[in-house]
Motif scaffolding. Structure first.
Motif, PDB file in Angstrom:
ATOM      1  N   UNK A   1      -3.220  23.834  -6.247  1.00  0.00           N
ATOM      2  CA  UNK A   1      -4.354  23.325  -5.475  1.00  0.00           C
ATOM      3  C   UNK A   1      -4.901  22.038  -6.089  1.00  0.00           C
ATOM      4  N   UNK A   2      -5.151  21.056  -5.255  1.00  0.00           N
ATOM      5  CA  UNK A   2      -5.745  19.801  -5.730  1.00  0.00           C
ATOM      6  C   UNK A   2      -4.756  18.843  -6.352  1.00  0.00           C
ATOM      7  N   UNK A   3      -3.453  19.185  -6.300  1.00  0.00           N
ATOM      8  CA  UNK A   3      -2.463  18.412  -7.045  1.00  0.00           C
ATOM      9  C   UNK A   3      -2.078  17.090  -6.386  1.00  0.00           C
ATOM     10  N   UNK A   4      -2.696  16.759  -5.246  1.00  0.00           N
ATOM     11  CA  UNK A   4      -2.411  15.447  -4.651  1.00  0.00           C
ATOM     12  C   UNK A   4      -2.821  14.330  -5.603  1.00  0.00           C
ATOM     13  N   UNK A   5      -3.856  14.570  -6.406  1.00  0.00           N
ATOM     14  CA  UNK A   5      -4.249  13.601  -7.444  1.00  0.00           C
ATOM     15  C   UNK A   5      -3.064  13.347  -8.375  1.00  0.00           C
ATOM     16  N   UNK A   9       0.822  -1.216   0.000  1.00  0.00           N
ATOM     17  CA  UNK A   9       0.000   0.000   0.000  1.00  0.00           C
ATOM     18  C   UNK A   9       0.854   1.263   0.000  1.00  0.00           C
ATOM     19  N   UNK A  10       0.621   2.115  -0.996  1.00  0.00           N
ATOM     20  CA  UNK A  10       1.219   3.454  -1.027  1.00  0.00           C
ATOM     21  C   UNK A  10       0.050   4.439  -1.044  1.00  0.00           C
ATOM     22  N   UNK A  11      -0.023   5.301  -0.013  1.00  0.00           N
ATOM     23  CA  UNK A  11      -1.196   6.156   0.146  1.00  0.00           C
ATOM     24  C   UNK A  11      -0.783   7.623   0.127  1.00  0.00           C
ATOM     25  N   UNK A  12      -1.372   8.378  -0.788  1.00  0.00           N
ATOM     26  CA  UNK A  12      -1.074   9.808  -0.922  1.00  0.00           C
ATOM     27  C   UNK A  12      -2.180  10.603  -0.232  1.00  0.00           C
ATOM     28  N   UNK A  13      -1.795  11.563   0.614  1.00  0.00           N
ATOM     29  CA  UNK A  13      -2.800  12.331   1.356  1.00  0.00           C
ATOM     30  C   UNK A  13      -2.729  13.823   1.053  1.00  0.00           C
ATOM     31  N   UNK A  14      -3.903  14.452   1.102  1.00  0.00           N
ATOM     32  CA  UNK A  14      -3.989  15.914   1.070  1.00  0.00           C
ATOM     33  C   UNK A  14      -3.908  16.436   2.498  1.00  0.00           C
ATOM     34  N   UNK A  15      -3.928  17.753   2.646  1.00  0.00           N
ATOM     35  CA  UNK A  15      -3.993  18.365   3.975  1.00  0.00           C
ATOM     36  C   UNK A  15      -5.403  18.179   4.526  1.00  0.00           C
TER      37      UNK A  15
END
Lengths: 390, 390
Positions: free
Chosen positions: B149-153, B35-41
């Protein structure tokens, strides 16, 4: 002149306060100085972040707690650099990695191992004001560490040493280091100069002015530094190496929330084992007396439950606990070996009717344990007879 | 299976929500997946930090703003790793540097240049759940950047590509991508599959589900990914390469706060110059019509004052501004070249009495500019005749 300054969290609590400190930094920079500024997290940010962690886990991962807490200083450093840039001054915020502050891997209590100041020096050459996150380091694996509460002082001293700074200033919310807590003793006198060892003892006084490891580090590398108020213009206290021959009384320090534990009818071997066990668990036992078969020693309230747990796991002896005691120390080079001072110390407390629960002597201090209610009276009398009187 | 997941700020707004997401991650991990999980603030953290910066400077240093904003994702990553460790799962949070995400130096809008996933791979080998800060990178000088903004995607898609992930899932607060905003059109249909290009157009619909660069990146590297709800169990939308021969209508997108600027009696040279000036200032002009000596074009409301400033600095012609218009687009492969569809589109709006202020055609969409009050009616009618009817 290369100046290293450190500002604490209460000096940075609001945007207004950050702008005030930015003006102070600016003034120093305009005089032609190279400025390296170490910052703590804003106001009670560290507590807010700790609270966030507690909501997630009762016993949060120490590595991740360090990652979380480190963001407090990153924020204040970024805001300060912004404030300076906004006023037209070139500034740059650097985190521990960028500043080259390498530490051990003990999360929460890491020690600085080395500093590689290449980037700081390059930024200074480019005439930038360099703002550095206090309190944190990077371990050999590139993980973020923190150096313990209040350790931004230590960051500043370590940087002053690595950069061979001409001046190091620790800005706090007090005006310097006093002979006693000014809140308790109205005649408390501010020191113009103080030696490292005495500072270490007095530092814990009142609002815990300095991180003790910062003073140890300053002593180790011979860094003289000033303790100053960030809000009031007044003469600071210079902390420096001391002349060991000089006999001076530095002041009265006190520490609250001390517990005394007593065990009667215990063998010498068992006494030793108890003290060894506590040392192994890193519980600091500051005062102890072993008379005949009776052992008494003191621990801070925060260590009490762990201490009892450790002892009860190995011994069946009953432990008598006295809580809410206060340790009062007379600090000064050679005071404990000066019988005149010792006698006057004892006499003062006796005359005031202060019951002495335990007494201990070390190179630079005489410490007694007293009841909480006697504290203020004892400190005032000792200050009058031994500090003001000298 | 190696899974890359991304969770947005609203899915992480509180400790409770973080713990909920931790459980979802845990379930996937327990099935034997890496599992590799990317998070926003968390929640509105980015806005809170922006507010802090604004208190310090009206026009904050872009470098320092990136440093400040980056702390939001560092905090949520640390909290998530804590939550997993608390449940007995080995987890580690990595920031952009630790995760090896290298970017250009354009602060605030940096682009990912390369990813060195060595540490991520090592942590996965050690059976750790890897939590990564979205939205940020490190430039060649070791400075912190943010990707917009929103670049965690975008971070998630780039990692899925670099790690050659088997599955990439973008968790949002909507259930997938619809043929129209479900809040506006109750018959809106959720897509099971959608091509990259159409996704790009529809993504801006309603709650701006996806960061457009993430879709561009996915298209570039051929990364198929799912858009899923983080709270509701329902069938997701799969975003993938499309069959260019297939003619399909993907849906109706709309964009509010559009301004139309018109200048009459202007030479062709001047028209060209105006459009060039706007391009130079990176103001996106999405629709434009140049008929005879009349130029009309549209900009977003947020660009209006800058647009007027630029034009007024060079030209004395009067500019007519219509505010509060809405752009409605019918999105689908080849729709604009299908005269039948174009005719039906036009007829539908005519019958509903919707005044068309401007119309433009591109490969995959037909767009019209309408009055704000006509929007809902126009979208419903177009959806009924062109999406549901097909």
């Amino acid at each position: 002149m290369l100046i290293v300054q450190k500002y604490g969290g209460s000096s940075l609590a609001t945007a207004e306060k950050i702008l005030y400190v930015a003006n102070k930094i600016k003034e120093n920079y305009l005089k032609g100085n190279d400025m390296v500024v170490v910052l703590s997290a804003q106001g009670d940010m560290t507590d807010i972040l700790l609270e966030k962690a507690k909501e997630i886990s009762k016993n949060p991962s120490k590595r991740e707690l360090d990652v979380l807490l480190s963001t407090g200083e990153v924020q204040s450093a970024a805001l300060m650099a912004m404030a300076l840039e906004d006023r037209g001054f070139s500034a740059v915020s650097l985190n521990a990695l960028q500043a080259g502050i390498f530490s051990t891997s003990e999360h929460g209590l890491a020690k600085i191992v080395s500093i590689n100041p290449t980037r700081i020096k390059n930024e200074l050459k480019a005439k930038k004001i360099v703002i550095i996150t206090g309190f944190q380091g990077i371990d050999e694996h590139g993980n973020i560490t923190t150096l313990g509460r209040g350790a931004s002082d230590t960051t500043a001293i370590a940087l002053a040493s690595a950069l061979v700074a001409d001046l190091c200033e620790i800005y706090t919310d007090v005006e310097g280091i006093y002979t006693a807590d000014p809140k308790q003793v109205e005649n408390a006198i501010k020191h113009k100069e103080l030696c490292y060892n005495e500072t270490l003892e007095l530092a814990q006084m009142g609002a815990s002015v300095l991180h003790s490891r910062s003073v140890e580090l300053a002593q180790k590398f011979g860094i003289d530094f000033f303790v100053k108020s960030s809000t009031i213009e007044s003469e600071p206290t210079l902390i420096k190496a001391c002349n060991l021959e000089e006999k001076i009384i530095s002041g009265i320090a006190s520490e609250k929330k001390i517990c005394k534990l007593s065990i009667t009818n215990i063998s010498g071997e068992k006494m030793l084992l108890i003290l060894q066990l506590l040392a192994m668990h890193k519980i600091s036992v500051d005062m102890a007396s072993c008379v005949a078969n009776n052992l008494s020693f003191v621990v801070h309230k925060s260590d009490l439950s762990k201490t009892l747990e450790i002892i009860n796991a190995y011994f069946s002896e009953e432990i008598l606990v006295e809580k809410n005691l206060v340790k009062i120390s007379l600090v000064g080079t050679g005071v404990a070996y000066d019988t005149e001072i010792l006698a006057l110390f004892y006499e003062t407390l006796l005359k005031e009717g202060v019951e002495i629960s335990l007494l201990s002597l070390s190179t630079i201090k005489i410490s007694v344990l007293v009841k909480k209610d006697d504290t203020k009276r004892a400190i005032k009398a000792l200050h009058k007879n031994l500090v003001e009187g000298v």
